[in-house]
Design an enzyme around this catalytic site. Sequence first.
Site, PDB file in Angstrom:
ATOM      1  N   ASP A  36     -57.475  21.752 -13.785  1.00 17.41           N
ATOM      2  CA  ASP A  36     -56.858  20.902 -12.752  1.00 17.41           C
ATOM      3  C   ASP A  36     -56.530  19.480 -13.208  1.00 17.41           C
ATOM      4  O   ASP A  36     -56.155  18.638 -12.395  1.00 17.41           O
ATOM      5  CB  ASP A  36     -57.744  20.809 -11.494  1.00 17.41           C
ATOM      6  CG  ASP A  36     -57.797  22.110 -10.720  1.00 17.41           C
ATOM      7  OD1 ASP A  36     -56.949  22.991 -11.014  1.00 17.41           O
ATOM      8  OD2 ASP A  36     -58.663  22.259  -9.852  1.00 17.41           O
ATOM      9  N   HIS A 240     -56.619   9.042 -40.619  1.00 17.30           N
ATOM     10  CA  HIS A 240     -56.323   9.258 -39.198  1.00 17.30           C
ATOM     11  C   HIS A 240     -57.571   9.168 -38.330  1.00 17.30           C
ATOM     12  O   HIS A 240     -57.690   9.874 -37.326  1.00 17.30           O
ATOM     13  CB  HIS A 240     -55.609  10.603 -39.000  1.00 17.30           C
ATOM     14  CG  HIS A 240     -54.239  10.617 -39.599  1.00 17.30           C
ATOM     15  ND1 HIS A 240     -53.613  11.764 -40.033  1.00 17.30           N
ATOM     16  CD2 HIS A 240     -53.378   9.614 -39.861  1.00 17.30           C
ATOM     17  CE1 HIS A 240     -52.433  11.454 -40.539  1.00 17.30           C
ATOM     18  NE2 HIS A 240     -52.273  10.155 -40.444  1.00 17.30           N
ATOM     19  N   ASP A 257     -55.213  -0.065 -36.342  1.00 20.86           N
ATOM     20  CA  ASP A 257     -53.818   0.398 -36.341  1.00 20.86           C
ATOM     21  C   ASP A 257     -53.501   0.756 -34.900  1.00 20.86           C
ATOM     22  O   ASP A 257     -53.974   1.772 -34.381  1.00 20.86           O
ATOM     23  CB  ASP A 257     -53.690   1.617 -37.271  1.00 20.86           C
ATOM     24  CG  ASP A 257     -52.253   2.116 -37.405  1.00 20.86           C
ATOM     25  OD1 ASP A 257     -51.388   1.709 -36.606  1.00 20.86           O
ATOM     26  OD2 ASP A 257     -52.008   2.931 -38.318  1.00 20.86           O
ATOM     27  N   ASP A 268     -45.857  -0.450 -34.080  1.00 18.27           N
ATOM     28  CA  ASP A 268     -46.830   0.193 -34.966  1.00 18.27           C
ATOM     29  C   ASP A 268     -47.351  -0.862 -35.937  1.00 18.27           C
ATOM     30  O   ASP A 268     -46.667  -1.202 -36.901  1.00 18.27           O
ATOM     31  CB  ASP A 268     -46.131   1.349 -35.711  1.00 18.27           C
ATOM     32  CG  ASP A 268     -47.079   2.154 -36.578  1.00 18.27           C
ATOM     33  OD1 ASP A 268     -48.301   1.939 -36.490  1.00 18.27           O
ATOM     34  OD2 ASP A 268     -46.577   3.011 -37.344  1.00 18.27           O
ATOM     35  N   HIS A 347     -50.519   7.446 -49.419  1.00 18.37           N
ATOM     36  CA  HIS A 347     -49.392   7.690 -48.504  1.00 18.37           C
ATOM     37  C   HIS A 347     -48.183   6.885 -48.950  1.00 18.37           C
ATOM     38  O   HIS A 347     -48.279   6.075 -49.864  1.00 18.37           O
ATOM     39  CB  HIS A 347     -49.777   7.365 -47.059  1.00 18.37           C
ATOM     40  CG  HIS A 347     -50.293   5.969 -46.844  1.00 18.37           C
ATOM     41  ND1 HIS A 347     -49.482   4.858 -46.865  1.00 18.37           N
ATOM     42  CD2 HIS A 347     -51.545   5.500 -46.612  1.00 18.37           C
ATOM     43  CE1 HIS A 347     -50.214   3.778 -46.635  1.00 18.37           C
ATOM     44  NE2 HIS A 347     -51.470   4.131 -46.493  1.00 18.37           N
ATOM     45  N   HIS A 351     -42.210   4.458 -42.574  1.00 20.77           N
ATOM     46  CA  HIS A 351     -41.419   5.487 -41.887  1.00 20.77           C
ATOM     47  C   HIS A 351     -40.471   4.814 -40.919  1.00 20.77           C
ATOM     48  O   HIS A 351     -40.664   3.653 -40.553  1.00 20.77           O
ATOM     49  CB  HIS A 351     -42.360   6.448 -41.139  1.00 20.77           C
ATOM     50  CG  HIS A 351     -43.402   5.733 -40.309  1.00 20.77           C
ATOM     51  ND1 HIS A 351     -43.139   5.248 -39.057  1.00 20.77           N
ATOM     52  CD2 HIS A 351     -44.691   5.387 -40.575  1.00 20.77           C
ATOM     53  CE1 HIS A 351     -44.229   4.657 -38.590  1.00 20.77           C
ATOM     54  NE2 HIS A 351     -45.186   4.711 -39.493  1.00 20.77           N
ATOM     55  N   HIS A 358     -43.349   7.936 -35.578  1.00 20.92           N
ATOM     56  CA  HIS A 358     -42.735   8.428 -36.821  1.00 20.92           C
ATOM     57  C   HIS A 358     -41.358   8.908 -36.379  1.00 20.92           C
ATOM     58  O   HIS A 358     -41.178  10.056 -36.003  1.00 20.92           O
ATOM     59  CB  HIS A 358     -43.553   9.563 -37.439  1.00 20.92           C
ATOM     60  CG  HIS A 358     -44.870   9.084 -37.984  1.00 20.92           C
ATOM     61  ND1 HIS A 358     -45.815   9.913 -38.498  1.00 20.92           N
ATOM     62  CD2 HIS A 358     -45.388   7.835 -38.100  1.00 20.92           C
ATOM     63  CE1 HIS A 358     -46.864   9.201 -38.910  1.00 20.92           C
ATOM     64  NE2 HIS A 358     -46.623   7.944 -38.661  1.00 20.92           N
ATOM     65  N   GLU A 381     -46.131  -0.415 -44.781  1.00 20.27           N
ATOM     66  CA  GLU A 381     -47.572  -0.320 -44.566  1.00 20.27           C
ATOM     67  C   GLU A 381     -48.348   0.199 -45.771  1.00 20.27           C
ATOM     68  O   GLU A 381     -48.958   1.265 -45.710  1.00 20.27           O
ATOM     69  CB  GLU A 381     -47.843   0.582 -43.353  1.00 20.27           C
ATOM     70  CG  GLU A 381     -47.108   1.923 -43.362  1.00 20.27           C
ATOM     71  CD  GLU A 381     -47.497   2.781 -42.165  1.00 20.27           C
ATOM     72  OE1 GLU A 381     -48.705   2.983 -41.958  1.00 20.27           O
ATOM     73  OE2 GLU A 381     -46.586   3.265 -41.464  1.00 20.27           O
ATOM     74  N   TYR A 385     -57.541   2.632 -50.261  1.00 17.85           N
ATOM     75  CA  TYR A 385     -58.694   3.279 -49.638  1.00 17.85           C
ATOM     76  C   TYR A 385     -59.617   3.751 -50.754  1.00 17.85           C
ATOM     77  O   TYR A 385     -59.297   4.696 -51.475  1.00 17.85           O
ATOM     78  CB  TYR A 385     -58.228   4.459 -48.763  1.00 17.85           C
ATOM     79  CG  TYR A 385     -57.038   4.093 -47.898  1.00 17.85           C
ATOM     80  CD1 TYR A 385     -57.209   3.534 -46.630  1.00 17.85           C
ATOM     81  CD2 TYR A 385     -55.728   4.262 -48.373  1.00 17.85           C
ATOM     82  CE1 TYR A 385     -56.112   3.158 -45.852  1.00 17.85           C
ATOM     83  CE2 TYR A 385     -54.633   3.894 -47.611  1.00 17.85           C
ATOM     84  CZ  TYR A 385     -54.825   3.345 -46.363  1.00 17.85           C
ATOM     85  OH  TYR A 385     -53.740   2.968 -45.601  1.00 17.85           O
ATOM     86  N   ARG A 403     -55.282  -1.559 -44.869  1.00 17.88           N
ATOM     87  CA  ARG A 403     -53.841  -1.320 -44.697  1.00 17.88           C
ATOM     88  C   ARG A 403     -53.267  -2.515 -43.950  1.00 17.88           C
ATOM     89  O   ARG A 403     -53.942  -3.092 -43.083  1.00 17.88           O
ATOM     90  CB  ARG A 403     -53.583  -0.012 -43.930  1.00 17.88           C
ATOM     91  CG  ARG A 403     -52.107   0.272 -43.708  1.00 17.88           C
ATOM     92  CD  ARG A 403     -51.787   1.717 -43.242  1.00 17.88           C
ATOM     93  NE  ARG A 403     -52.359   2.076 -41.971  1.00 17.88           N
ATOM     94  CZ  ARG A 403     -53.426   2.848 -41.811  1.00 17.88           C
ATOM     95  NH1 ARG A 403     -54.055   3.336 -42.859  1.00 17.88           N
ATOM     96  NH2 ARG A 403     -53.892   3.120 -40.607  1.00 17.88           N
ATOM     97  N   GLU A 405     -49.657  -3.412 -41.961  1.00 18.37           N
ATOM     98  CA  GLU A 405     -48.431  -2.743 -41.507  1.00 18.37           C
ATOM     99  C   GLU A 405     -47.632  -3.631 -40.572  1.00 18.37           C
ATOM    100  O   GLU A 405     -48.151  -4.152 -39.589  1.00 18.37           O
ATOM    101  CB  GLU A 405     -48.811  -1.452 -40.758  1.00 18.37           C
ATOM    102  CG  GLU A 405     -47.630  -0.755 -40.107  1.00 18.37           C
ATOM    103  CD  GLU A 405     -47.987   0.591 -39.490  1.00 18.37           C
ATOM    104  OE1 GLU A 405     -49.143   0.752 -39.028  1.00 18.37           O
ATOM    105  OE2 GLU A 405     -47.113   1.475 -39.471  1.00 18.37           O
TER     106      GLU A 405
HETATM  107  N1  GLY Z   1     -49.841   4.580 -36.672  1.00 17.73           N
HETATM  108  C1  GLY Z   1     -49.308   5.616 -37.419  1.00 17.73           C
HETATM  109  C2  GLY Z   1     -48.756   5.152 -38.689  1.00 17.73           C
HETATM  110  O1  GLY Z   1     -49.015   4.026 -39.087  1.00 17.73           O
HETATM  111  O2  GLY Z   1     -47.995   5.813 -39.329  1.00 17.73           O
HETATM  112 MN    MN Z   2     -46.924   3.490 -39.319  1.00 19.75          MN
HETATM  113 MN    MN Z   3     -49.713   2.472 -37.888  1.00 22.05          MN
END
Ligand code: GLY
Ligand code: MN
Ligand code: MN
Length: 439
Positions: A36, A240, A257, A268, A347, A351, A358, A381, A385, A403, A405
């Site tokens: 529900d 993540h 983040d 972002d 990474h 993006h 994304h 970004e 790590y 990071r 960004e």
């Molecule tokens: N917050 C997701 C990224 O930085 O790609």
């Molecule tokens: Mn990002």
């Molecule tokens: Mn991010």
Amino acid sequence: MKQSEFKKRRKQLMQRVGKGNIALIGSASVHTRNRDVDYPFRQDSDFYYLTGFNEPDALAVFIPGREQGEYILFCREFDEKKALWEGAHAGLEGATKHFSADDSFPIDDVDEILSGMLENKTKVFYPMGRDSDLDLSLQEWIRHIRSQSRSGVVAPAELASIEPILHEMRLFKSAAELELMRHAASVSAEAHVKAMQFCRAGRFEYQIEADIVHHFMQAGLRAVAYPSIVAGGKNACTLHYTDNKDKLKKGDLLLVDAGAECDHYAADITRTFPVSGKFSEEQALLYQLVLDAQLAAIEQIKPNIPWNAAHDASVEIMTKGLVKLGLLTGSVKKLIKDEKYKQFYMHRIGHWLGMDVHDVGDYKINQAWRKLQAGMVLTIEPGLYISENCKTVDKKWRGIGIRIEDDVLVTKDGHEILTAGVPKTIAEIEMLMAVTYEL
Ligand code: GLY
Ligand code: MN
Ligand code: MN
């Protein structure tokens, strides 16, 4: 967003779809969270981009050149009881009156009506393979038309993905879109400043998350663009991490983040700062390296520069810096060629950013990195790590995740950083955090 903006997009789409063809796009659905209780509804970005219609159970149909109207919206009929329990919905009348559909029909009648609309069309554009219900329905509708072929009707012979057309449109942001993105970016930047001000040892990661979301909502932005990552110490090495459940410790860094959504447009931002307001020597060395890589990457952003130039610039700075600090050994050129930096920087540089965090849009055209053009928005970004278990580096570096960004708009002659409102130099961060703010 004004109706005229959606109208302009529909016109552009229909020009690309072409007369004799048809395009379909469905809304998002409501998903159950538990008995529900539903997850908050978030409209499908493609559907919203074309319609501005924020309800589930809807299907937009575009038939260029159709005399009775080119834009048809199937949606829920107005139901007083539903309005009482679940709130306002447009109904068929609202769909034409407030959302400029030329025609509207009950979604419950879509099977009978839509196969008629598909008759004698050559090509059907739709989000192929995204929604299995729509995929199946389309096959059914086409089968139905085929079964009528003796009466002279012809079923569409080609199915095509609508995504290349739509996503190329979405990649270039209009002035109206940029206004929303600037707002999402500046509110998110303010929230990151709050996170720095309210951060202290002994508080929990989720309390910093609460400070951030509190700011978003107080500023009028109800939704986050994605679940916030608030990661103290070694948690920052989990890319993540969204558990956000640990207590913040003196001497650790905190990686945040988080970004708000403004009328379906995302910000972002990531910042990494010391829980107690002062970087240790190792933290400062690694932080400065990530910042140098980020600044060098941002410097690349201008029209006609290929997408990967920023990434390559960041890889070069990172690799050189890691060698200098003794985390990597060997020739920089060879380390880059062998991608040795990937154990710490795994990474890519960023993006596209837009309605989806994304965002959509191709990164390569004919297998070559595409060139940047004015109106595109992207994130920059880079991160480092150093896992707790990384036996190849001195202990003092382990368990540090960083990071930085920002969101960057490509302009006619360079770039604009949309998220410049939140500090990122060591001196600025330490100065901001030197003041004690009342919680
Ligand atoms: N917050 C997701 C990224 O930085 O790609
Ligand atoms: Mn990002
Ligand atoms: Mn991010």
